[in-house]
Design a protein around this motif. Structure first.
Motif, PDB file in Angstrom:
ATOM      1  N   UNK A 186       7.960   8.560  -3.404  1.00 24.52           N
ATOM      2  CA  UNK A 186       6.579   8.641  -3.521  1.00 24.52           C
ATOM      3  C   UNK A 186       5.922   7.140  -3.636  1.00 24.52           C
ATOM      4  N   UNK A 187       6.417   6.426  -4.462  1.00 27.42           N
ATOM      5  CA  UNK A 187       5.886   4.963  -4.470  1.00 27.42           C
ATOM      6  C   UNK A 187       6.266   4.307  -3.231  1.00 27.42           C
ATOM      7  N   UNK A 188       7.496   4.409  -2.600  1.00 26.90           N
ATOM      8  CA  UNK A 188       7.834   3.731  -1.211  1.00 26.90           C
ATOM      9  C   UNK A 188       6.972   4.322  -0.293  1.00 26.90           C
ATOM     10  N   UNK A 189       6.380   5.438  -0.202  1.00 27.57           N
ATOM     11  CA  UNK A 189       5.493   5.983   0.795  1.00 27.57           C
ATOM     12  C   UNK A 189       4.141   5.162   0.635  1.00 27.57           C
ATOM     13  N   UNK A 190       3.664   5.120  -0.352  1.00 27.94           N
ATOM     14  CA  UNK A 190       2.393   4.394  -0.607  1.00 27.94           C
ATOM     15  C   UNK A 190       2.682   2.939  -0.084  1.00 27.94           C
ATOM     16  N   UNK A 191       3.739   2.034  -0.692  1.00 30.19           N
ATOM     17  CA  UNK A 191       4.107   0.792  -0.206  1.00 30.19           C
ATOM     18  C   UNK A 191       4.067   0.553   1.322  1.00 30.19           C
ATOM     19  N   UNK A 192       4.859   1.574   1.908  1.00 38.59           N
ATOM     20  CA  UNK A 192       4.980   1.503   3.506  1.00 38.59           C
ATOM     21  C   UNK A 192       3.529   1.554   4.028  1.00 38.59           C
ATOM     22  N   UNK A 193       2.863   2.462   3.515  1.00 40.72           N
ATOM     23  CA  UNK A 193       1.252   2.711   3.949  1.00 40.72           C
ATOM     24  C   UNK A 193       0.637   1.407   4.063  1.00 40.72           C
ATOM     25  N   UNK A 194       0.736   0.637   2.887  1.00 37.58           N
ATOM     26  CA  UNK A 194      -0.088  -0.479   2.635  1.00 37.58           C
ATOM     27  C   UNK A 194       0.610  -1.729   3.476  1.00 37.58           C
ATOM     28  N   UNK A 195       1.614  -1.747   3.750  1.00 35.31           N
ATOM     29  CA  UNK A 195       2.412  -2.572   4.993  1.00 35.31           C
ATOM     30  C   UNK A 195       1.717  -2.568   6.376  1.00 35.31           C
ATOM     31  N   UNK A 196       1.492  -1.253   6.679  1.00 38.21           N
ATOM     32  CA  UNK A 196       0.986  -0.885   7.863  1.00 38.21           C
ATOM     33  C   UNK A 196      -0.441  -1.192   8.139  1.00 38.21           C
ATOM     34  N   UNK A 197      -1.229  -1.407   6.961  1.00 38.91           N
ATOM     35  CA  UNK A 197      -2.619  -1.721   7.194  1.00 38.91           C
ATOM     36  C   UNK A 197      -2.711  -2.681   8.013  1.00 38.91           C
ATOM     37  N   UNK A 198      -3.935  -2.911   8.570  1.00 38.43           N
ATOM     38  CA  UNK A 198      -4.531  -4.302   9.091  1.00 38.43           C
ATOM     39  C   UNK A 198      -5.518  -4.572   8.308  1.00 38.43           C
ATOM     40  N   UNK A 206      -6.259  -1.869 -13.826  1.00 37.37           N
ATOM     41  CA  UNK A 206      -7.231  -1.653 -14.922  1.00 37.37           C
ATOM     42  C   UNK A 206      -6.660  -0.709 -16.185  1.00 37.37           C
ATOM     43  N   UNK A 207      -5.461  -0.992 -16.575  1.00 36.29           N
ATOM     44  CA  UNK A 207      -4.906  -0.263 -17.482  1.00 36.29           C
ATOM     45  C   UNK A 207      -3.273  -0.574 -17.707  1.00 36.29           C
ATOM     46  N   UNK A 208      -2.932   0.058 -16.742  1.00 34.54           N
ATOM     47  CA  UNK A 208      -1.270  -0.050 -16.844  1.00 34.54           C
ATOM     48  C   UNK A 208      -0.702   0.210 -15.227  1.00 34.54           C
ATOM     49  N   UNK A 209       0.337  -0.837 -15.103  1.00 38.75           N
ATOM     50  CA  UNK A 209       0.784  -0.584 -13.934  1.00 38.75           C
ATOM     51  C   UNK A 209       2.472  -0.696 -14.120  1.00 38.75           C
ATOM     52  N   UNK A 210       3.110   0.409 -14.045  1.00 41.53           N
ATOM     53  CA  UNK A 210       4.515   0.584 -14.771  1.00 41.53           C
ATOM     54  C   UNK A 210       5.472   0.975 -13.350  1.00 41.53           C
ATOM     55  N   UNK A 211       6.440   0.276 -13.396  1.00 44.45           N
ATOM     56  CA  UNK A 211       7.574   0.878 -12.396  1.00 44.45           C
ATOM     57  C   UNK A 211       6.998   0.275 -10.953  1.00 44.45           C
ATOM     58  N   UNK A 212       6.909   1.795 -10.140  1.00 41.88           N
ATOM     59  CA  UNK A 212       6.414   1.736  -8.825  1.00 41.88           C
ATOM     60  C   UNK A 212       5.134   1.200  -8.679  1.00 41.88           C
ATOM     61  N   UNK A 213       4.045   1.721  -9.706  1.00 40.93           N
ATOM     62  CA  UNK A 213       2.864   1.154  -9.830  1.00 40.93           C
ATOM     63  C   UNK A 213       2.803  -0.338  -9.771  1.00 40.93           C
ATOM     64  N   UNK A 214       3.672  -1.095 -10.456  1.00 42.88           N
ATOM     65  CA  UNK A 214       3.435  -2.490 -10.431  1.00 42.88           C
ATOM     66  C   UNK A 214       3.945  -3.198  -9.246  1.00 42.88           C
ATOM     67  N   UNK A 215       5.020  -2.500  -8.487  1.00 41.02           N
ATOM     68  CA  UNK A 215       5.143  -2.802  -7.157  1.00 41.02           C
ATOM     69  C   UNK A 215       3.983  -2.712  -6.395  1.00 41.02           C
ATOM     70  N   UNK A 216       3.071  -1.938  -6.244  1.00 37.73           N
ATOM     71  CA  UNK A 216       2.061  -1.570  -5.510  1.00 37.73           C
ATOM     72  C   UNK A 216       0.977  -2.525  -5.817  1.00 37.73           C
ATOM     73  N   UNK A 217       0.840  -2.921  -7.262  1.00 36.00           N
ATOM     74  CA  UNK A 217      -0.102  -4.009  -7.675  1.00 36.00           C
ATOM     75  C   UNK A 217       0.323  -5.290  -6.941  1.00 36.00           C
ATOM     76  N   UNK A 218       1.465  -5.650  -6.861  1.00 36.54           N
ATOM     77  CA  UNK A 218       2.064  -7.198  -6.475  1.00 36.54           C
ATOM     78  C   UNK A 218       1.881  -6.928  -4.714  1.00 36.54           C
ATOM     79  N   UNK A 219       1.870  -5.878  -4.053  1.00 42.23           N
ATOM     80  CA  UNK A 219       2.000  -5.694  -2.876  1.00 42.23           C
ATOM     81  C   UNK A 219       0.741  -5.994  -2.199  1.00 42.23           C
TER      82      UNK A 219
END
Length: 334
Positions: A186-198, A206-219
């Motif tokens: 689930x987290x990798x799906x959102x991450x790959x979508x972010x990488x494809x965006x122009x 705004x609270x907590x970014x844990x695990x896969x959410x922390x990966x999305x924050x850094x991406x």
């Protein structure tokens, strides 16, 4: 009794213009019989030929317009009406009864709240999406992933150059107590979508970014990764889902898949934080919590969203310079 009925009927006949020159007489005998039957026919004809006064009507109302035209042209249709209980009053004037072309409109009373909107407001995600904001406020379960990926695709189609803002307050694929609620995919799906965006992607914790959410924050886009002053970030190893009564071979297959996901997560965090793979792997042996300054030092974010913080820190004089300007010398210098 005969004289009481005779007076009003004669006065009605005298008022009729058609029969004022030859007013017929009417009287009843002692047995109540009718002496002159022609008088009643004259009365009904006089009523039929009399002009009926018309009140003001709405010209746009089809029923009242038809009713008025019938009253003017053929009043006997309204006066000499047959009694038929199966037909509503005056609806048989039409060949086939019709409804009004447009329904009646009634304005809502606003006496109790004059600021009440006339239309229902849109849902909150739609209002945020209108401002190009994607909010991840739940663990990364399939329903959340479906919505986030769809919103990212829509915003890129809407404007491939305008930035997209992702606000994150999620525990990743686990709950706050550590129980697994979603697959790492689930987290990798959102991450790959972010990488494809122009588009340029701004991420905000705004609270907590844990695990896969922390990966999305850094991406997010470099230089556009933010964190609130009291937010938390945490990276940890993926957890094995509940095995239940699975055979030992199936448990081993799941364990290998979790190790593969861990290695992928370590590589991606190393890529976006600028740390080596060994450094990230060492800190991920146990849950690694980071406040805003520590997350900035580790490379998860670029800035802390503290209003006026940059100016305050820039105006602060280092301790050595402050002591020098104040004429204070340390013990070692004495």
């Amino acid at each position: 009794m005969a004289y009481c009925l005779q007076a009003p009927m004669n006065s009605l006949l005298l008022r009729s213009s058609s029969f004022s020159s030859h007013p017929p007489s009417l009287s009843l005998n002692s047995s109540g019989g009718r002496r002159n039957s022609k008088s009643f026919r004259y009365v009904f004809r006089a009523k039929a030929s009399a002009k009926i006064p018309m009140p003001p009507i709405n010209p746009n109302d089809p029923f009242l317009s038809t009713l008025a035209s019938v009253a003017v042209t053929s009043p006997e249709i309204l006066l000499n009406r047959p009694v038929n209980a199966d037909t509503p009053p005056y609806l048989d004037i039409f060949d086939s009864p019709q409804l009004m072309s447009s329904p009646a409109q009634v304005e809502r009373s606003v006496a109790y709240n004059e600021h009440r909107p006339r239309t229902p407001p849109p849902d909150l995600p739609s209002m945020l999406l209108d401002g190009r904001i994607v909010y991840i406020g739940m663990p990364l379960v399939p329903a959340v992933t479906e919505l986030v990926v769809a919103e990212l695709m829509y915003l890129q189609w809407l404007d491939p150059k305008a930035p997209i803002y992702i606000y994150i307050n999620s525990t990743g694929t686990t709950r706050d107590d550590g129980e697994t609620v979603g697959m790492e995919s689930e987290g990798f799906a959102i991450y790959d979508s972010l990488m494809q965006l122009k588009n340029e992607v701004h991420t905000v914790c705004v609270g907590a970014a844990i695990g896969q959410a922390c990966l999305l924050l850094s991406a997010g886009t470099k230089g556009k990764r933010f964190m609130m002053p009291h937010a938390k970030a945490m990276i940890q190893q993926p957890r094995v889902p509940s095995s239940g009564l699975m055979p030992a071979s199936d448990v081993l297959i799941r364990a290998k898949e979790v190790i593969t996901n861990r290695d992928i997560l370590v590589e991606l965090l190393s890529k976006h934080t600028g740390n080596s793979v060994e450094t990230v792997a060492n800190v991920m042996r146990r849950p690694y919590y980071m406040d805003a300054p520590k997350a900035k030092e580790f490379g998860v974010i670029d800035r802390i969203l503290w209003r006026g913080q940059e100016k305050i820190i820039a105006d602060v004089v280092p301790s050595d310079e402050f002591d020098k300007n104040a004429g204070i010398r340390s013990v070692e210098q004495v």
